[in-house]
Design an enzyme around this catalytic site. Structure first.
Site, PDB file in Angstrom:
ATOM      1  N   GLU A  98      39.373   9.708   3.354  1.00 55.87           N
ATOM      2  CA  GLU A  98      38.820   9.491   2.004  1.00 55.87           C
ATOM      3  C   GLU A  98      37.567   8.651   2.201  1.00 55.87           C
ATOM      4  OE1 GLU A  98      39.824  10.741  -0.795  1.00 55.87           O
ATOM      5  OE2 GLU A  98      41.903  11.330  -0.510  1.00 55.87           O
ATOM      6  N   CYS A 101      33.617   3.768  -4.589  1.00 54.76           N
ATOM      7  CA  CYS A 101      33.213   4.989  -3.872  1.00 54.76           C
ATOM      8  C   CYS A 101      32.761   6.075  -4.834  1.00 54.76           C
ATOM      9  CB  CYS A 101      34.358   5.496  -3.014  1.00 54.76           C
ATOM     10  SG  CYS A 101      35.854   5.844  -3.945  1.00 54.76           S
TER      11      CYS A 101
HETATM   12  P1  NAD Z   1      34.748   0.537   6.286  1.00 53.32           P
HETATM   13  O1  NAD Z   1      34.680   1.943   6.771  1.00 53.32           O
HETATM   14  O2  NAD Z   1      33.802  -0.448   6.832  1.00 53.32           O
HETATM   15  O3  NAD Z   1      36.218  -0.066   6.569  1.00 53.32           O
HETATM   16  C1  NAD Z   1      37.385   0.592   6.175  1.00 53.32           C
HETATM   17  C2  NAD Z   1      38.531   0.167   7.062  1.00 53.32           C
HETATM   18  O4  NAD Z   1      38.233   0.545   8.400  1.00 53.32           O
HETATM   19  C3  NAD Z   1      38.794  -1.335   7.086  1.00 53.32           C
HETATM   20  O5  NAD Z   1      40.180  -1.553   7.061  1.00 53.32           O
HETATM   21  C4  NAD Z   1      38.191  -1.764   8.400  1.00 53.32           C
HETATM   22  O6  NAD Z   1      38.821  -2.882   8.968  1.00 53.32           O
HETATM   23  C5  NAD Z   1      38.416  -0.556   9.262  1.00 53.32           C
HETATM   24  N1  NAD Z   1      37.472  -0.479  10.388  1.00 53.32           N
HETATM   25  C6  NAD Z   1      36.287  -1.121  10.507  1.00 53.32           C
HETATM   26  N2  NAD Z   1      35.713  -0.807  11.703  1.00 53.32           N
HETATM   27  C7  NAD Z   1      36.549   0.055  12.310  1.00 53.32           C
HETATM   28  C8  NAD Z   1      36.514   0.740  13.557  1.00 53.32           C
HETATM   29  N3  NAD Z   1      35.503   0.597  14.389  1.00 53.32           N
HETATM   30  N4  NAD Z   1      37.535   1.552  13.869  1.00 53.32           N
HETATM   31  C9  NAD Z   1      38.553   1.724  12.999  1.00 53.32           C
HETATM   32  N5  NAD Z   1      38.655   1.087  11.814  1.00 53.32           N
HETATM   33  C10 NAD Z   1      37.662   0.264  11.467  1.00 53.32           C
HETATM   34  O7  NAD Z   1      34.658   0.618   4.710  1.00 53.32           O
HETATM   35  P2  NAD Z   1      34.651  -0.562   3.646  1.00 53.32           P
HETATM   36  O8  NAD Z   1      33.381  -1.319   3.760  1.00 53.32           O
HETATM   37  O9  NAD Z   1      35.922  -1.319   3.692  1.00 53.32           O
HETATM   38  O10 NAD Z   1      34.640   0.294   2.277  1.00 53.32           O
HETATM   39  C11 NAD Z   1      33.473   0.859   1.770  1.00 53.32           C
HETATM   40  C12 NAD Z   1      33.366   2.339   2.115  1.00 53.32           C
HETATM   41  O11 NAD Z   1      34.559   3.011   1.802  1.00 53.32           O
HETATM   42  C13 NAD Z   1      32.290   3.016   1.274  1.00 53.32           C
HETATM   43  O12 NAD Z   1      31.607   3.970   2.059  1.00 53.32           O
HETATM   44  C14 NAD Z   1      33.089   3.706   0.175  1.00 53.32           C
HETATM   45  O13 NAD Z   1      32.443   4.797  -0.407  1.00 53.32           O
HETATM   46  C15 NAD Z   1      34.316   4.118   0.933  1.00 53.32           C
HETATM   47  N6  NAD Z   1      35.460   4.276   0.023  1.00 53.32           N
HETATM   48  C16 NAD Z   1      35.967   5.519  -0.170  1.00 53.32           C
HETATM   49  C17 NAD Z   1      37.016   5.693  -1.062  1.00 53.32           C
HETATM   50  C18 NAD Z   1      37.613   7.051  -1.337  1.00 53.32           C
HETATM   51  O14 NAD Z   1      38.687   7.096  -1.928  1.00 53.32           O
HETATM   52  N7  NAD Z   1      36.991   8.143  -0.950  1.00 53.32           N
HETATM   53  C19 NAD Z   1      37.533   4.593  -1.728  1.00 53.32           C
HETATM   54  C20 NAD Z   1      36.994   3.348  -1.481  1.00 53.32           C
HETATM   55  C21 NAD Z   1      35.953   3.186  -0.601  1.00 53.32           C
END
Ligand code: NAD
Length: 473
Positions: free
Chosen positions: A219, A253
Site C-alpha cells: 500500500e 497518502c
Molecule cells: P516509509 O516508507 O518511510 O516507512 C514505512 C515503514 O517502513 C516504517 O515502518 C519504516 O520503519 C519502515 N522502513 C523504513 N526504512 C525501511 C527499510 N529500509 N526497509 C524496510 N522497512 C523500512 O513511509 P512513511 O514515511 O512512514 O509514510 C509515508 C509514505 O507512506 C507516503 O509515501 C504515503 O503516501 C505512504 N502511505 C501509503 C498509504 C496507503 O494506504 N497506500 C497509507 C499511508 C501512507
C-alpha cells in the site's frame, strides 16, 4: 550492554520460530474463535484504550481528539464491525461450477490462512494503518508480527502495550524500531508481507520478499490529482478538497496532492478555498486545536524546501506559507503558478501545501496525469456525466472519488489500494481477508468422467472427442 545485530536477528528468529509452531493452531481457529479475538480488539480500541490513543496522537503530532476519533478510531472500529458481520461468509468454502467435460466432479475454493505474516506500517495514521491490516490478518487466521513506525513513538509504544495485553506473542507480536528492525525482519521467510509506506521503501520490501518468494501487499503513496471542471459546484468542491487536503495537515497518502481547476472557475475556487480554510482553522492555524502538526523537523524542512524551490521558480503563495519549526506547525498553504519542474509537482507533497493549476482543455490535465506514475487516487469534481466518463476512460488510478475525495477509503465494499507505483494488491473488508488468505483450489472426482475416455493410447474416436471438447467447452 548494547545488543549486537546478530542478537537482535536471533531474537526475532526465535519469536518467528515460536509463531511458526503455533500457526497451524491459529489457522485452524473457528469462526467463533476469530470473532472473539476481533471483539476483544474492538473493545480495546473503542473503549479501554480510546483516551490513551487520543493522547498518544496528540503527543506525537498534536492531533485533535475529534480527528483521532474520525481517522483512527472509527476507521478501525468500522473495519472490525464489518469483519464481524461478514466473516462467516468470507470463511465459507466457495463452490464453483464445473464444465460438462469434467462431469462427475465438483470444485470449490477454500480460504486458508497464509500462515505467519509480517505487517509494516507508516506513521501518518499509526493506529488505523497498523490495526486495520491486523484485523484482516486475524480474520483470515494468521499469526502476525507487526512493526509500527519509529516516528510516532507514543502511538507505537501504545500499540505494543495494547496488543500484548490482548494476545500472546506466539500469535500476535509487536516489534518497535526503524529500518534496521525492518531489514532484519524482512530476512525471515514470512508467508505474506503487508507493507504500507512509500514507493521507495516498497521496492526494498519487494526485493527482500523475492528472496523467500513471499507474497506481498504494498500500500504505497504518490501524487493523487484532483480535477475541478467547468461544470463543478465550486463551493462544494472547495470545501471537500480543503477538508481532504488539510486533515492531518496533509500527511495523508490519499490527500488531493494538487488541483487542476478549469480557468472559468479559478477565481471562485480560490476565493471559496480561502474562506473554507479561514472557517476551519481561523486566522492563525498554529493556535487552532483542530489543526495537526508536522510529524518531525525532517519533514518540516522538506516542506520548507519544496516551498522555497517553487517560489524561486515563479510560484505565488496565495494563502498561508509560514511555518514554525519550534511547534512544527505549518500553515495551510495555497500556491499558484507552479511550474512542472518544481519539487511540488515532481514529488509526493505529503504536507499542507496545495498547488492550484489552471487548465483550459481537459486533455491538458489528462495528459499531465498520464505522464506521471499511476496515482493511488483520482478525484473528479464535475456535474457532467460525459466529462466524468471521459476522464475515467482516459486515466487510471487505484481508486476514484467523484464529487468528493478521500472517502472511498471508508467503504469496505471497495478494494483499497494502488496500481504499480502506488501499490500492489488491496485491503479492507473481504479484499483484506483475501490478501491474508490462500485461495486453495479443490477439485474432487466423485464418479468417472469423460476425461477417462481421453487418455492414451489415442485413436481416431478419442481425437474426435478432443476436437469436440476444443470446439464446445
Ligand atoms: P516509509 O516508507 O518511510 O516507512 C514505512 C515503514 O517502513 C516504517 O515502518 C519504516 O520503519 C519502515 N522502513 C523504513 N526504512 C525501511 C527499510 N529500509 N526497509 C524496510 N522497512 C523500512 O513511509 P512513511 O514515511 O512512514 O509514510 C509515508 C509514505 O507512506 C507516503 O509515501 C504515503 O503516501 C505512504 N502511505 C501509503 C498509504 C496507503 O494506504 N497506500 C497509507 C499511508 C501512507
Amino acid at each position: 550492554m548494547k545488543s549486537s545485530k546478530n542478537d537482535i536477528s536471533e531474537s526475532y528468529n526465535s519469536l518467528f520460530q515460536k509463531q511458526l509452531l503455533h500457526k497451524k493452531i491459529v489457522s485452524k481457529s473457528t469462526l467463533q474463535q476469530r470473532k472473539a479475538k476481533l471483539k476483544k480488539l474492538l473493545k480495546a480500541v473503542e473503549v479501554t484504550y480510546r483516551k490513551e490513543i487520543q493522547k498518544a496522537l496528540f503527543d506525537d503530532f498534536g492531533k485533535s481528539s475529534s480527528e483521532v476519533d474520525l481517522s483512527e478510531i472509527y476507521a478501525v472500529t468500522a473495519e472490525i464491525k464489518y469483519a464481524l458481520k461478514n466473516l462467516k461468509y468470507w470463511m465459507q468454502d466457495q463452490l464453483v461450477s464445473t464444465k460438462l467435460v469434467f462431469t462427475g466432479s465438483s470444485s470449490k475454493i477454500k480460504y486458508e490462512a497464509k500462515g505467519n505474516v509480517l505487517i509494516i506500517s507508516p506513521w501518518n495514521f499509526p493506529i488505523n494503518l497498523s490495526i486495520c491490516p491486523l484485523v484482516s490478518a486475524i480474520a483470515a487466521g494468521n499469526t502476525v508480527i507487526l512493526k509500527p513506525s519509529e516516528h510516532t513513538v507514543h502511538a507505537s509504544a501504545l500499540i505494543k502495550r495494547m496488543l500484548s495485553s490482548l494476545f500472546d506473542e506466539v500469535e500476535i507480536a509487536v516489534i518497535e524500531g526503524g529500518s534496521d528492525v525492518s531489514t532484519a525482519l524482512l530476512k525471515l521467510p514470512f508467508n505474506h508481507i503487508f507493507f504500507t509506506g512509500s514507493p521507495e521503501i516498497g521496492k526494498i520490501v519487494m526485493r527482500a520478499a523475492a528472496e523467500n518468494l513471499t507474497s506481498i501487499t504494498l500500500e504505497l503513496g504518490g501524487k493523487s490529482p484532483t480535477i475541478v471542471d467547468q461544470t463543478a459546484n465550486v463551493e462544494i468542491a472547495a470545501k471537500r478538497i480543503i477538508w481532504g487536503k488539510f486533515l492531518n495537515a496533509g500527511q495523508i497518502c490519499i490527500a488531493p496532492d494538487y488541483v487542476f481547476v478549469h480557468h472559468s472557475q479559478f477565481n471562485a475556487f480560490l476565493t471559496a478555498s480561502k474562506k473554507v480554510l479561514f472557517d476551519f482553522y481561523g486566522e492563525n492555524s498554529k493556535n487552532s486545536p483542530d489543526y495537526t502538526k508536522i510529524i518531525n523537523d525532517q519533514h518540516h524542512l522538506r516542506l520548507i524546501d519544496y516551498l522555497e524551490d517553487a517560489i524561486r521558480k515563479g510560484s505565488k503563495i496565495v494563502y498561508g506559507g509560514d511555518s514554525d519549526l519550534k511547534s512544527n506547525s505549518f500553515e495551510p498553504t495555497l500556491i499558484t503558478d507552479v511550474s512542472e519542474d518544481t519539487d511540488l509537482m515532481q514529488k509526493e507533497i505529503f504536507g499542507p501545501i496545495l498547488p492550484i493549476i489552471v487548465f483550459e482543455d481537459i486533455n491538458e490535465a489528462i495528459d499531465h496525469i498520464n505522464s506521471k506514475e499511476n496515482p493511488l487516487a483520482l478525484y473528479i469534481y464535475s456535474s457532467s456525466q460525459s466529462k466524468i466518463n471521459y476522464i475515467l476512460q482516459n486515466t487510471t488510478s487505484g481508486g476514484v472519488c467523484i464529487n468528493n475525495n478521500d472517502l472511498h477509503f471508508y467503504n469496505h465494499e471497495l478494494p483499497f489500494g494502488g496500481i504499480n507505483n502506488s501499490g500492489i494488491g488491496s485491503s479492507h473488508g473481504k479484499f483484506g481477508f483475501m490478501a491474508f488468505s490462500n485461495q486453495r483450489a479443490i477439485y474432487r472426482q466423485h464418479i468417472p468422467g469423460v476425461v477417462e475416455w481421453l487418455m492414451p493410447p489415442y485413436n481416431q474416436l478419442k481425437q474426435q472427442l478432443i476436437n469436440l471438447a476444443i470446439k464446445w467447452f
